[in-house]
Write an enzyme that holds these catalytic residues in place. Structure first.
Site, mmCIF file in Angstrom:
data_model
loop_
_atom_site.group_PDB
_atom_site.id
_atom_site.type_symbol
_atom_site.label_atom_id
_atom_site.label_comp_id
_atom_site.label_asym_id
_atom_site.label_seq_id
_atom_site.Cartn_x
_atom_site.Cartn_y
_atom_site.Cartn_z
ATOM 1 N N HIS A 88 74.265 86.885 59.519
ATOM 2 C CA HIS A 88 74.149 85.798 58.528
ATOM 3 C C HIS A 88 73.678 85.417 59.932
ATOM 4 O O HIS A 88 74.905 85.158 61.119
ATOM 5 C CB HIS A 88 74.993 85.453 58.000
ATOM 6 C CG HIS A 88 74.983 84.060 57.407
ATOM 7 N ND1 HIS A 88 74.894 82.600 57.921
ATOM 8 C CD2 HIS A 88 74.578 83.413 55.941
ATOM 9 C CE1 HIS A 88 75.198 81.871 57.237
ATOM 10 N NE2 HIS A 88 74.966 82.241 56.603
ATOM 11 N N GLU A 157 67.117 84.146 54.972
ATOM 12 C CA GLU A 157 67.328 82.909 54.653
ATOM 13 C C GLU A 157 66.745 82.184 56.159
ATOM 14 O O GLU A 157 67.670 82.468 56.900
ATOM 15 C CB GLU A 157 69.094 82.452 54.926
ATOM 16 C CG GLU A 157 69.897 83.303 54.080
ATOM 17 C CD GLU A 157 71.060 83.108 53.505
ATOM 18 O OE1 GLU A 157 72.049 82.695 53.134
ATOM 19 O OE2 GLU A 157 72.400 83.315 54.486
HETATM 20 P P1 PGA Z 1 73.858 77.237 52.033
HETATM 21 O O1 PGA Z 1 73.845 78.781 52.415
HETATM 22 O O2 PGA Z 1 73.281 77.547 50.046
HETATM 23 O O3 PGA Z 1 74.877 76.169 51.870
HETATM 24 O O4 PGA Z 1 71.655 76.269 52.277
HETATM 25 C C1 PGA Z 1 73.665 79.215 52.332
HETATM 26 C C2 PGA Z 1 74.073 80.695 53.209
HETATM 27 O O5 PGA Z 1 73.969 79.889 54.344
HETATM 28 O O6 PGA Z 1 73.863 81.794 52.883
#
Ligand code: PGA
Length: 229
Positions: A88, A157
């Protein structure tokens, strides 16, 4: 579709328990082919049962031992946790995890047959350079990673879309997912400001197999709306 809730450093053991009780009632209405994952903070791990999978946001590459502040396999086995988030951007950027450490975690938990949700994502300055720069950057985040691992799910992401309220556009998601899928044929989630308002648009984009949700997963109403949309 896959719907994953990442609580990050939010919720307590007590509120996680209440959340899961409430979620279980909502999930009665979900499509049987849809899969739900919950990643609570480590202090709220427990032996929950229901139509969802409980995973851990992070762990160290050890059974047990002298690694102050870390949790290892022994602590996960207590709750039969077999699913982990690795890579992440918050762990890479804020906690300073190098690609080398991320790859070591991947190798370790792969050996333990864990289901791995492996996260990748580019910062804004790379996105601003265009599609080619984005893909190069993202593919570099697979260094040392066995992308043929059977229990692998990938989450794309974009860092600039995480927690900002500004999701990537449908075009950006579509072109990035298409390019990634040309190289890696695994289920591919999108994450970054997914919410009840945009879930329908995002899940209809070709190449999107699900979503990883942070902020909008913290409230059980909002996350259920996402799952049931
Ligand atoms: P968010 O975070 O939905 O608050 O943008 C997503 C994530 O970091 O998995």
């Amino acid at each position: 579709m896959i719907f994953a809730a990442n609580f990050k450093t939010n919720h307590t053991r007590a509120t996680t328990k209440a959340y899961i009780e409430a979620l279980k009632e909502k999930l009665v209405a979900k499509k049987s082919e849809d899969k739900v994952y919950i990643f609570p903070p480590a202090t709220a791990l427990d032996s929950y049962t229901g139509d969802f999978t409980l995973g851990v946001q992070n762990a160290y590459t050890t059974q047990n031992g002298a690694y102050t502040g870390e949790i290892g396999l022994e602590q996960l086995e207590e709750f039969t946790i077999k699913t982990i988030l690795i890579g992440h951007s918050e762990r890479r950027e804020i906690l300073g995890e190098s690609q080398e450490l991320v790859a070591a975690k991947f190798a370790y938990f792969k050996k333990q047959d864990f289901e791995i949700i492996y996260c990748i994502g580019e910062p804004l300055e790379i996105r601003e350079k265009g599609d080619k720069a984005v893909i190069e950057y993202l593919l570099a985040q697979f260094e040392g990673i066995d992308t043929s691992y059977e229990n692998l799910i990938i989450a794309y992401e974009p860092i600039w879309a995480i927690g900002t309220g500004r999701s990537a556009t449908a075009d950006e998601i579509a072109s990035t997912h298409e390019a990634l899928k040309r190289t890696i044929q695994k289920p591919l989630l999108y994450g970054g400001s997914v919410k009840p308002d945009n879930i329908k648009e995002i899940t209809t984009i070709r190449g999107v197999d699900g979503v990883l949700v942070g902020s909008a997963s913290l409230d059980v109403e909002s996350f259920s709306q996402i799952v049931l949309a």
